[in-house]
Structures are given as structure tokens and as C-alpha cells.
Design a protein around this motif. Structure first.
Motif, PDB file in Angstrom:
ATOM      1  N   SER A 225     -46.574  18.742  -1.352  1.00 28.09           N
ATOM      2  CA  SER A 225     -45.840  19.093  -2.183  1.00 28.09           C
ATOM      3  C   SER A 225     -45.727  18.345  -3.852  1.00 28.09           C
ATOM      4  N   ALA A 226     -46.366  17.034  -3.277  1.00 26.62           N
ATOM      5  CA  ALA A 226     -46.331  16.135  -4.978  1.00 26.62           C
ATOM      6  C   ALA A 226     -47.451  16.663  -5.288  1.00 26.62           C
ATOM      7  N   ARG A 227     -48.664  16.833  -4.930  1.00 23.60           N
ATOM      8  CA  ARG A 227     -49.911  17.147  -5.964  1.00 23.60           C
ATOM      9  C   ARG A 227     -49.584  18.752  -6.583  1.00 23.60           C
ATOM     10  N   CYS A 228     -49.207  19.589  -4.938  1.00 27.43           N
ATOM     11  CA  CYS A 228     -48.973  21.040  -5.237  1.00 27.43           C
ATOM     12  C   CYS A 228     -48.149  20.825  -7.135  1.00 27.43           C
ATOM     13  N   GLU A 229     -47.195  20.101  -7.060  1.00 27.71           N
ATOM     14  CA  GLU A 229     -45.840  20.502  -8.536  1.00 27.71           C
ATOM     15  C   GLU A 229     -46.645  19.158  -9.096  1.00 27.71           C
ATOM     16  N   GLN A 230     -47.748  18.820  -9.516  1.00 29.35           N
ATOM     17  CA  GLN A 230     -49.134  18.016 -10.768  1.00 29.35           C
ATOM     18  C   GLN A 230     -49.606  19.628 -10.982  1.00 29.35           C
ATOM     19  N   PHE A 231     -50.322  20.398 -10.626  1.00 29.70           N
ATOM     20  CA  PHE A 231     -50.732  21.500 -10.536  1.00 29.70           C
ATOM     21  C   PHE A 231     -49.919  22.363 -11.189  1.00 29.70           C
ATOM     22  N   LYS A 232     -49.094  22.326 -10.882  1.00 29.84           N
ATOM     23  CA  LYS A 232     -47.943  23.168 -11.334  1.00 29.84           C
ATOM     24  C   LYS A 232     -47.277  22.802 -12.349  1.00 29.84           C
ATOM     25  N   HIS A 233     -46.649  21.774 -13.180  1.00 30.29           N
ATOM     26  CA  HIS A 233     -47.035  21.316 -14.416  1.00 30.29           C
ATOM     27  C   HIS A 233     -48.031  20.953 -15.215  1.00 30.29           C
ATOM     28  N   PHE A 234     -49.173  20.931 -14.509  1.00 32.98           N
ATOM     29  CA  PHE A 234     -50.607  21.243 -15.255  1.00 32.98           C
ATOM     30  C   PHE A 234     -50.559  22.470 -16.050  1.00 32.98           C
ATOM     31  N   PHE A 235     -50.762  23.629 -14.876  1.00 37.54           N
ATOM     32  CA  PHE A 235     -51.408  24.774 -15.336  1.00 37.54           C
ATOM     33  C   PHE A 235     -50.211  25.288 -16.045  1.00 37.54           C
ATOM     34  N   LYS A 236     -48.976  25.788 -15.820  1.00 38.78           N
ATOM     35  CA  LYS A 236     -47.806  26.512 -15.930  1.00 38.78           C
ATOM     36  C   LYS A 236     -47.269  26.407 -17.071  1.00 38.78           C
ATOM     37  N   ASP A 237     -47.325  24.159 -17.528  1.00 35.41           N
ATOM     38  CA  ASP A 237     -46.569  24.083 -18.257  1.00 35.41           C
ATOM     39  C   ASP A 237     -47.137  22.897 -19.508  1.00 35.41           C
ATOM     40  N   HIS A 238     -48.833  23.137 -18.673  1.00 35.56           N
ATOM     41  CA  HIS A 238     -49.520  22.144 -19.392  1.00 35.56           C
ATOM     42  C   HIS A 238     -49.156  20.542 -20.005  1.00 35.56           C
ATOM     43  N   THR A 239     -48.100  20.485 -18.727  1.00 36.51           N
ATOM     44  CA  THR A 239     -48.337  18.727 -18.569  1.00 36.51           C
ATOM     45  C   THR A 239     -48.450  17.790 -17.859  1.00 36.51           C
ATOM     46  N   LEU A 240     -49.231  16.907 -18.147  1.00 33.42           N
ATOM     47  CA  LEU A 240     -50.011  16.213 -16.650  1.00 33.42           C
ATOM     48  C   LEU A 240     -48.807  15.178 -16.654  1.00 33.42           C
ATOM     49  N   GLN A 241     -48.951  15.309 -15.086  1.00 29.54           N
ATOM     50  CA  GLN A 241     -47.556  14.446 -14.408  1.00 29.54           C
ATOM     51  C   GLN A 241     -48.184  13.364 -13.757  1.00 29.54           C
ATOM     52  N   LEU A 242     -47.822  11.859 -14.414  1.00 34.79           N
ATOM     53  CA  LEU A 242     -48.496  10.749 -13.836  1.00 34.79           C
ATOM     54  C   LEU A 242     -47.341  10.230 -13.001  1.00 34.79           C
ATOM     55  N   SER A 243     -47.951   9.080 -11.977  1.00 33.25           N
ATOM     56  CA  SER A 243     -47.239   8.940 -11.532  1.00 33.25           C
ATOM     57  C   SER A 243     -46.998   7.102 -11.200  1.00 33.25           C
ATOM     58  N   VAL A 244     -45.787   6.590 -12.096  1.00 36.10           N
ATOM     59  CA  VAL A 244     -45.773   5.309 -12.369  1.00 36.10           C
ATOM     60  C   VAL A 244     -44.989   4.015 -11.384  1.00 36.10           C
ATOM     61  N   HIS A 245     -45.170   2.978 -11.263  1.00 34.26           N
ATOM     62  CA  HIS A 245     -44.922   1.949 -10.778  1.00 34.26           C
ATOM     63  C   HIS A 245     -43.582   1.216 -12.191  1.00 34.26           C
ATOM     64  N   THR A 246     -42.055   1.011 -12.067  1.00 34.31           N
ATOM     65  CA  THR A 246     -42.358   0.182 -13.226  1.00 34.31           C
ATOM     66  C   THR A 246     -40.161   0.409 -13.188  1.00 34.31           C
ATOM     67  N   THR A 247     -40.032   0.067 -14.090  1.00 35.87           N
ATOM     68  CA  THR A 247     -38.300  -0.052 -14.073  1.00 35.87           C
ATOM     69  C   THR A 247     -38.322   0.121 -15.572  1.00 35.87           C
ATOM     70  N   THR A 248     -38.791  -0.007 -16.602  1.00 38.78           N
ATOM     71  CA  THR A 248     -38.289   0.889 -17.327  1.00 38.78           C
ATOM     72  C   THR A 248     -38.594   2.311 -17.421  1.00 38.78           C
ATOM     73  N   ALA A 249     -36.767   2.875 -17.127  1.00 36.99           N
ATOM     74  CA  ALA A 249     -35.821   3.825 -17.364  1.00 36.99           C
ATOM     75  C   ALA A 249     -36.493   4.573 -18.701  1.00 36.99           C
TER      76      ALA A 249
END
Length: 351
Positions: A225-249
Motif C-alpha cells: 500500500s505504501a509503494r502504491c501510494e507513491q505511484f498514485k501521488h507521482f503519476f496522478k498528482d506529479h508529487t514525489l513522496q519520500l519517506s524520511v526520519h526526522t523530528t522537524t515537523a
């Protein structure tokens, strides 16, 4: 065009149907299946093909089946009978070697026909031309390779695709999934050996942008489901999702954009300097590949500059490290082009 695979050795249960809906919602428009059936089980496969065809119609998915004349004959279906193929819900065929070019040429006037990209020869193209084939309906599909070390070489695929496209073929290749890998080996079904174990979206972009591949299908059925969401956002919304480790909200609260001029070493997200005007030095450590950084007050007019490292860089007292792209998404960094929208997604440190 994007597609995925559904195999007929198992029934279309509720889980598989939900996975198909998820993929369709993410923008996948094609389904691949194989009708190379066991000799003793033709009727069960025929029932499953009809069910798959029905589901594909409901989800507005094109269904391509890998067929042979002998396999279709065992199911009582004439490979040249367009009405019978349509009744099964098939919208395209991938023809196994051994079917005469005259038959393929005739079929190409009825529906899209995919041939084996690895074996198409100049003589085949000549025979198809003489037979009056409709090249607008002819495609060249590369195989997937279940056994490690047998996947194709990228340079060879590029050269082959250059020739295929010059002949008028639409090209296709497979990437592997990231979950529920198909047996019996369970090590993925990619076309390229370099894509075995690769990040699926990064592998897809490489095939599309560098290797002249028009259609990309997931060989191992579906994605997580996570990878599917990446494809959905990239090809439908033209947005690249990147998973990050961060404490900076603040990283997670904005959709960022790469500058129109693409830097060699880093991704420069333009909104950083627009939003951040003061930042004390903190965590000014070495910057590994995938580090997310913000320039601090010591950088003068560059304060607030938000970057993602495309290469490892040393520590800089003027640059705060505020996050790290997850290892599984590092392969996406080279594909952040001019003006590309980027969205950071929180990944738990335990993952």
C-alpha cells in the motif's frame, strides 16, 4: 501506461480483488495474466479468465493475456476468434513464439498484439509488413526473469528498444514488486537484472526515461500500500513522496519544489528560504546521501536553504542536518527533476 499482474493459479478471492481496486485507484490501467495452463485443468482456468475479465471491465482495466495457440485450443477457444476473445474480457494478446506472422497480422486489425521483444527480427518485421499488419496495434514486450542473474542487460535493452521503436513498435518491460513475490523462487520478476530488489518507482522511471519503455508492468502482482501510494501521488498528482526520519515537523507540513535549475550534488527546495528566515546552528554534522539539511544563520543570505543530498558531503558549520531520507527511497533522488514537487512522509525510526 502502468500495469500489474494477476495470475490464474489461484482464485480471485476478496484479498486479490481489493488489491486490484487499490492498484486501479493508484492509476494503473493494465493487467497482465498468463494463459499457459496445465494440461489437466483447462476448464478451471477458463472460468478464472472470465472472472478476471469481468473484474477488469468493472475497474476499467485493459487485460492482456500471454497465450499460445495450443493453450487456447485446450480451452476450446480459437485464437483467431475475436468474439470469443472479447467474451473472455481480453483486450490484448501477448503471442507466444510459433504463431504464424500472417495470423499475427490479421489479429493486429482486431486488437493490440504484443510480441516477444527479445526475439523479434528484421525478417519478422518484413513478414508482418507483407502481411499487412497494423503496426499501430503491435507491441514488443520484454520478458520477466524469475531466476537471479538471468535478467537482461540495460544497455542491450536500450539498443533493442531503439530498433523496435524505429520499426513502429510500442515497448514494454516489467519491474518487480515489493510484497507477495511470486513463487517458486520469490525473488522478483523484473526484466532488468539491475532491477532485482530495486525500488519499484525508481525502476519504473529508469525504464521510461532512459530505456525507451512505453509501458511498465509490475511482474509480481501488486505493490504494498505504501509503494502504491507513491505511484498514485507521482503519476496522478506529479508529487514525489519520500519517506524520511526526522523530528522537524515543518518538513512534513509542506509540499516542496525543486528549483528549475537542477544542481549536481543536492536538491534545492525553493520554499525553504521563503519560509525560514532565522535558524541557530545545530547538528552541523556530516551529510550522507539522502540527508535533509537547512542552512543556518552562519550562511548569511542563504539561511533557510532546504536541501536533500544527492551525494555524501562533509560537515559544514553553516548547515544543520534535520532529517534523513529512508534507505528504501534513496534510489528516487536522481529522478527529482526541474520544478519537481516533493512531499516528505514520516517514517518511524524503528522501520
Amino acid at each position: 501506461m502502468l500495469g500489474f499482474s494477476v495470475y490464474l493459479n489461484q482464485p480471485l478471492d476478496a484479498t486479490r480483488l481489493e488489491q486490484m481496486r487499490m492498484m486501479a485507484d493508484a492509476g494503473f490501467t493494465g493487467v497482465f495474466t498468463s494463459m499457459h495452463i496445465p494440461e489437466d485443468d483447462p476448464h478451471q482456468y477458463l472460468t478464472r479468465v472470465r472472472k478476471l475479465g469481468q473484474v477488469c471491465r468493472e475497474l476499467n482495466l485493459q487485460l492482456t493475456a500471454d497465450v499460445s495457440a495450443a493453450g487456447m485450443q485446450r480451452m476450446g477457444v480459437d485464437i483467431k476468434d475475436a468474439a470469443a476473445l472479447a467474451e473472455l474480457g481480453l483486450t490484448a494478446l501477448r503471442i507466444d513464439d510459433g504463431v504464424p506472422m500472417t495470423t499475427i497480422a490479421a489479429l493486429s486489425h482486431l486488437m493490440p498484439i504484443a510480441l516477444n521483444a527479445s526475439t523479434i527480427s528484421p525478417a519478422d518485421v518484413q513478414a508482418l509488413t507483407v502481411a499487412g499488419a497494423n503496426f499501430e496495434h503491435l507491441e514488443a514486450w520484454h520478458n520477466y526473469y524469475p531466476r537471479p542473474e538471468t535478467g537482461l542487460d540495460a544497455d542491450w535493452v536500450l539498443a533493442k528498444n531503439q530498433w523496435l521503436k524505429a520499426q513502429g513498435f510500442t515497448t514494454m518491460a516489467f519491474v518487480m514488486g515489493d510484497t507477495d513475490l511470486r513463487g517458486p523462487l520469490h525473488v522478483g520478476l523484473p526484466t532488468l537484472e539491475a532491477d532485482r530488489g530495486a525500488q519499484p518507482l525508481a525502476a519504473t522511471l529508469n525504464l521510461q526515461r532512459r530505456l525507451l519503455v512505453d509501458k511498465v508492468y509490475v511482474g509480481d502482482s501488486v505493490l504494498s500500500s505504501a509503494r502504491c501510494e507513491q505511484f498514485k501521488h507521482f503519476f496522478k498528482d506529479h508529487t514525489l513522496q519520500l519517506s524520511v526520519h526526522t523530528t522537524t515537523a515543518q518538513l512534513l507540513a509542506t509540499t516542496w519544489h525543486n528549483r528549475p535549475d537542477v544542481a549536481r550534488d543536492v536538491v534545492r527546495l525553493v520554499e525553504g528560504r521563503q519560509k525560514i528566515h532565522q535558524l541557530a546552528p545545530a547538528n552541523t554534522v556530516a551529510r550522507p546521501l539522502g540527508a535533509v539539511t537547512i542552512d543556518n544563520d552562519r550562511y548569511g543570505r542563504y539561511v533557510g536553504e532546504l536541501q536533500i543530498m544527492k551525494t555524501a558531503l562533509p560537515a559544514n558549520e553553516r548547515v544543520n542536518v534535520v532529517g534523513q531520507v529512508a534507505a528504501g527511497d534513496l534510489a528516487l533522488l536522481p529522478w527529482i527533476d526541474s520544478n519537481q514537487a516533493v512531499q516528505f512522509i514520516k517514517e518511524d525510526d524503528g522501520n
